[in-house]
Design an enzyme around this catalytic site. Structure first.
Site, PDB file in Angstrom:
ATOM      1  N   THR A   1       3.195  17.172  -5.933  1.00  0.00           N
ATOM      2  CA  THR A   1       1.813  17.607  -6.682  1.00  0.00           C
ATOM      3  C   THR A   1       1.982  18.936  -5.698  1.00  0.00           C
ATOM      4  OG1 THR A   1       1.569  15.144  -6.690  1.00  0.00           O
ATOM      5  CG2 THR A   1      -0.288  16.133  -6.636  1.00  0.00           C
ATOM      6  N   ARG A  29       4.727   6.702 -16.483  1.00  0.00           N
ATOM      7  CA  ARG A  29       3.840   5.881 -15.617  1.00  0.00           C
ATOM      8  C   ARG A  29       3.088   7.698 -15.591  1.00  0.00           C
ATOM      9  NH1 ARG A  29       2.786   8.664 -10.983  1.00  0.00           N
ATOM     10  NH2 ARG A  29       2.115   7.181  -8.936  1.00  0.00           N
ATOM     11  N   GLY A  53      -0.412  12.625  -2.984  1.00  0.00           N
ATOM     12  CA  GLY A  53       0.070  11.693  -1.858  1.00  0.00           C
ATOM     13  C   GLY A  53       0.448   9.888  -3.534  1.00  0.00           C
ATOM     14  N   HIS A  54       0.213   8.902  -2.511  1.00  0.00           N
ATOM     15  CA  HIS A  54      -0.131   7.583  -3.303  1.00  0.00           C
ATOM     16  C   HIS A  54      -0.282   7.291  -4.836  1.00  0.00           C
ATOM     17  CE1 HIS A  54       1.977   6.078   1.126  1.00  0.00           C
ATOM     18  NE2 HIS A  54       3.278   6.262  -0.071  1.00  0.00           N
TER      19      HIS A  54
END
Lengths: 134, 166
Positions: A1, A29, A53-54
Site C-alpha cells: 500500500t 476481497r 497495514g492490516h
C-alpha cells in the site's frame, strides 16, 4: 500500500491511498484502502490521514477518521496517530502505519509495525525514515 | 504557511535488500508531489501525483508491483479525498489499470458516486478513455516469486492471510 497527505499554503488538505491488497487474497476481497474514513480521510476543519497495514483491522476501527477525532479534541498529529494505532492494536490486534497532516502544516509518520517507508517535504526540507525512531 | 506533503510506502515487512529501493521510492514520490505545489497545483494534485509515482514504482504494493491474489491475478483499490468539500472518489477490485488513483480521482470528479468496483469501474475507465493495460505489465518477478512461495498447497486463502499486511 502507498499513500500521501498534503496541506497547501491556504490550509486545504487532501489524501490519496492505493494498494494491491494482501498477498494471496481471495478474489473480490476489498480492504480498507477504498473505504472513506479507513484507508484515508481529509477535512479542512481538521487535517488528513492516509493509512496502511492490516486492512480488516483498519476497517473495524475506522482508523483515519478515528485519528482526526483525536485531533478535533486538541491532540497533536503525533499523539492522535499513536492513539489511533494503539487503539487498533489493543482492540483488534492489528498493526499498521499512518501519515497525518493538520491544517497548520504540522505532520507525522507513525507506525506500530516494525517498519514503514515514509518521506516528507516541508519548508524546502526533505525528511525520511524506515525504522522506528527515524 | 508553506505547503507540506507526506507519503508512505506501506507498513509491511521490507526485506533489507529492498529497503534502499523503498527509501529511494518514497523520496522520489514526495519530490514529485511537492513539485506540483511549486507549479501552483492543489493538495489533491500533489497527493495524486505522489501516489502515481509510487504506483509506477515496482518496489511498492500498488499499481505495478502489486501483490497477487490467490489465483495469481492483480486486484487493486484506491481512494482520493479533498478536504475542502469532503468530496471523494474510490475504486476497488480493478485489474487492468496502471494507475488506480487516477481512476479514483475521475470517480470523484466525473460521477456523483464515491466508489465504483470491479466490472463497473472497468466500464467507467473505458468511458473516460483510461487506457487498459495487460495484467502481465503489472506483475513483477518479485511479486510472482512471493506468490509462489506463499501459497501453501491447499491453503485456505483466508486463513493464510492472517497476519498479512496490505
Amino acid at each position: 500500500t502507498v499513500g500521501a497527505v498534503a496541506v497547501d499554503s491556504e490550509g486545504n488538505v487532501a489524501c490519496a491511498t492505493s494498494t494491491g491488497g494482501i498477498l494471496n487474497k481471495m478474489e473480490g476481497r476489498v480492504g480498507d484502502t477504498p473505504c472513506i474514513g479507513s484507508g484515508g480521510y481529509a477535512d479542512n476543519s481538521v487535517g488528513a490521514v492516509s493509512t496502511t497495514g492490516h486492512g480488516e483491522a483498519i476497517l473495524k476501527v475506522v482508523l483515519a477518521r478515528h485519528i482526526l477525532y483525536h485531533m478535533e479534541q486538541g491532540r497533536s498529529v503525533e499523539e492522535a496517530s499513536d492513539l489511533g494505532l494503539s487503539h487498533m492494536k489493543s482492540r483488534v490486534v492489528g498493526l499498521g502505519g499512518v501519515v497525518t497532516v493538520d491544517t497548520k502544516g504540522e505532520w507525522s509518520a507513525r507506525f506500530s509495525s516494525n517498519q514503514m517507508a515514509w518521506a516528507a517535504a516541508c519548508d524546502q526540507t526533505l525528511h525520511w525514515g524506515l525504522y522506528r525512531g527515524e | 504557511m508553506r505547503p507540506v506533503l507526506v507519503v508512505h510506502g506501506g507498513a509491511g515487512h521490507i526485506p533489507s535488500e529492498r529497503a534502499q529501493g523503498s527509501m529511494g521510492g518514497v523520496c522520489a514520490a514526495v519530490k514529485a508531489g511537492y513539485h506540483v505545489f511549486t507549479a501552483g497545483g492543489s493538495s489533491v494534485d500533489a497527493v495524486v501525483e505522489a501516489v502515481i509515482n509510487m504506483e509506477d514504482n515496482p518496489h511498492f504494493n500498488a499499481g505495478r508491483g502489486s501483490v497477487l491474489t490467490a489465483g495469481g491475478q492483480v486486484e487493486m483499490d484506491a481512494l482520493v479525498m479533498d478536504g475542502r468539500d469532503l468530496s471523494s472518489g474510490a475504486v476497488s477490485a480493478v485489474s487492468n489499470i496502471a494507475n488506480p488513483v487516477k481512476l479514483a480521482r475521475l470517480v470523484m470528479e466525473k460521477t456523483s458516486h464515491v466508489c465504483l468496483t470491479a466490472g463497473g469501474a472497468a466500464a467507467f475507465a473505458r468511458q473516460m478513455g483510461v487506457q487498459e493495460v495487460p495484467t502481465e505489465s503489472l506483475i513483477t518477478e518479485y511479486s510472482r516469486a512471493r506468490w509462489r512461495k506463499n501459497q501453501a498447497p491447499g491453503a485456505n486463502p483466508v486463513e493464510c492471510q492472517m497476519g498479512k499486511m496490505g
